[in-house]
Design an enzyme around this catalytic site. Sequence first.
Site, PDB file in Angstrom:
ATOM      1  N   LYS A 182     -90.998  37.082  -1.044  1.00 46.03           N
ATOM      2  CA  LYS A 182     -90.911  38.178  -1.959  1.00 46.03           C
ATOM      3  C   LYS A 182     -91.927  39.261  -1.792  1.00 46.03           C
ATOM      4  O   LYS A 182     -93.032  38.942  -2.258  1.00 46.03           O
ATOM      5  CB  LYS A 182     -90.749  38.029  -3.387  1.00 46.03           C
ATOM      6  N   VAL A 239     -85.816  42.220  -4.234  1.00 48.71           N
ATOM      7  CA  VAL A 239     -86.100  41.483  -5.596  1.00 48.71           C
ATOM      8  C   VAL A 239     -86.659  42.554  -6.517  1.00 48.71           C
ATOM      9  O   VAL A 239     -87.707  42.930  -6.262  1.00 48.71           O
ATOM     10  CB  VAL A 239     -86.834  40.134  -5.555  1.00 48.71           C
ATOM     11  N   TYR A 243     -94.181  34.494  -3.168  1.00 49.19           N
ATOM     12  CA  TYR A 243     -94.102  35.479  -3.983  1.00 49.19           C
ATOM     13  C   TYR A 243     -95.684  36.240  -3.764  1.00 49.19           C
ATOM     14  O   TYR A 243     -96.484  36.048  -4.528  1.00 49.19           O
ATOM     15  CB  TYR A 243     -93.932  35.418  -5.435  1.00 49.19           C
ATOM     16  N   SER A 286     -94.009  42.104  -3.094  1.00 46.65           N
ATOM     17  CA  SER A 286     -94.132  43.168  -3.970  1.00 46.65           C
ATOM     18  C   SER A 286     -95.354  43.940  -3.770  1.00 46.65           C
ATOM     19  O   SER A 286     -96.445  43.913  -4.540  1.00 46.65           O
ATOM     20  CB  SER A 286     -94.156  42.439  -5.416  1.00 46.65           C
ATOM     21  N   THR A 329     -92.511  37.922 -12.897  1.00 42.73           N
ATOM     22  CA  THR A 329     -92.986  38.917 -13.585  1.00 42.73           C
ATOM     23  C   THR A 329     -92.336  39.614 -14.740  1.00 42.73           C
ATOM     24  O   THR A 329     -92.750  39.490 -15.777  1.00 42.73           O
ATOM     25  CB  THR A 329     -93.651  40.080 -12.771  1.00 42.73           C
ATOM     26  N   THR A 330     -91.163  40.044 -14.393  1.00 40.06           N
ATOM     27  CA  THR A 330     -90.303  40.450 -15.296  1.00 40.06           C
ATOM     28  C   THR A 330     -89.644  39.615 -16.552  1.00 40.06           C
ATOM     29  O   THR A 330     -89.564  40.106 -17.635  1.00 40.06           O
ATOM     30  CB  THR A 330     -89.022  41.094 -14.535  1.00 40.06           C
ATOM     31  N   GLY A 387     -89.823  44.036  -2.716  1.00 37.34           N
ATOM     32  CA  GLY A 387     -90.257  44.166  -4.282  1.00 37.34           C
ATOM     33  C   GLY A 387     -90.650  45.492  -4.757  1.00 37.34           C
ATOM     34  O   GLY A 387     -91.085  45.321  -6.084  1.00 37.34           O
ATOM     35  N   SER A 397     -86.769  44.529 -10.893  1.00 37.67           N
ATOM     36  CA  SER A 397     -86.245  44.417 -12.232  1.00 37.67           C
ATOM     37  C   SER A 397     -85.046  45.664 -12.330  1.00 37.67           C
ATOM     38  O   SER A 397     -84.361  45.393 -13.289  1.00 37.67           O
ATOM     39  CB  SER A 397     -87.544  44.942 -13.044  1.00 37.67           C
TER      40      SER A 397
END
EC number: 4.1.3.3
Length: 320
Positions: free
Chosen positions: A173, A216, A143, A175, A51-52, A199, A218
């Site tokens: 991951k 994980v 993810y 998130s 995404t980042t 995340g 940003s």
Amino acid sequence: MASSKKKLQGLVAATITPMTEHGEINFSVIGQYVDYLVEKQGVKNIFVNGTTGEGLSLSISERRRVAEEWVTKGRNKLDQVVIHVGALSLKESQELAKHAAEIGADGIAVIAPFFLKPQNKDDLTDFLKEVAAAAPAVPFYYYHIPALTGVKIRAEELLEGIQEKIPTFQGLKFSDTDLLDFGQCVDQNRQRQFAFLFGVDEQLLSALVMGATGAVGSTYNYLGKKTNQMLEAFERKDLSSALNYQFCIQRFINFVLKLGFGVSQTKAIMTLVSGIPMGPPRLPLQRASKEFTDNVEAKLKSLGFLSIADLKNVNLEACS
């Protein structure tokens, strides 16, 4: 890079894709970016084209080239390079997975397809299985990011029996803010050596208490050093210090969330902190405003930075 057999743990920076002012990928700064992560932030694992990294805004050929550059520049410097290969098209995702294996990536990750969505766990597992099969020797990670994909299949449910269908499955991951779901992922899979990578950066300490093995995110691009200090405090069971670090990180994240925080703003913060130009995001995202950057600079200084030179060292002295 280290052997893929090594468990992915600790901090994993969700990398930004640097771009020129004209919206083309700026490959020339990725080597500098690697050195910055390792030397200034103490972060040696990365998650590319997520995404980042605006992965789904890049063409397939661009995603391949970005992956190649990170693997090449990270060789003998980074521990693990995980490439996100998720796509709306199964064939494109398989192509990216195969390419990641060919260039020597340490792992691949896949989000749920989010336009024509899987309706249940079996549909999603079948999709993931086909992608993983395109890179049969590469560790595979799911993810889980339901707020963006709109796929609400619980991670706990997906993990049940997944390794029997996807032998290369190594973890996820996660998130999402649903700590019940995350906690059950850990609790029900204690006998498996899965990587549970959280995340949501501002809630990491809570996830560590519940059994997260890494993270994980940003913010580890520019707050990796401070977050590593939190991990170290947690490891030595100094929960008071760990909590202070988490609150410090939360103060900054809470501030930028109120200003409007996303990929565009992450690029602006990273440019400010590292001195490496990240450029604008790709449309439809818009560049972060100068007002945002000025406010963030002032906030970082208020947390203990005396100058831009201090800022580039990412040393939140006021939060020590």
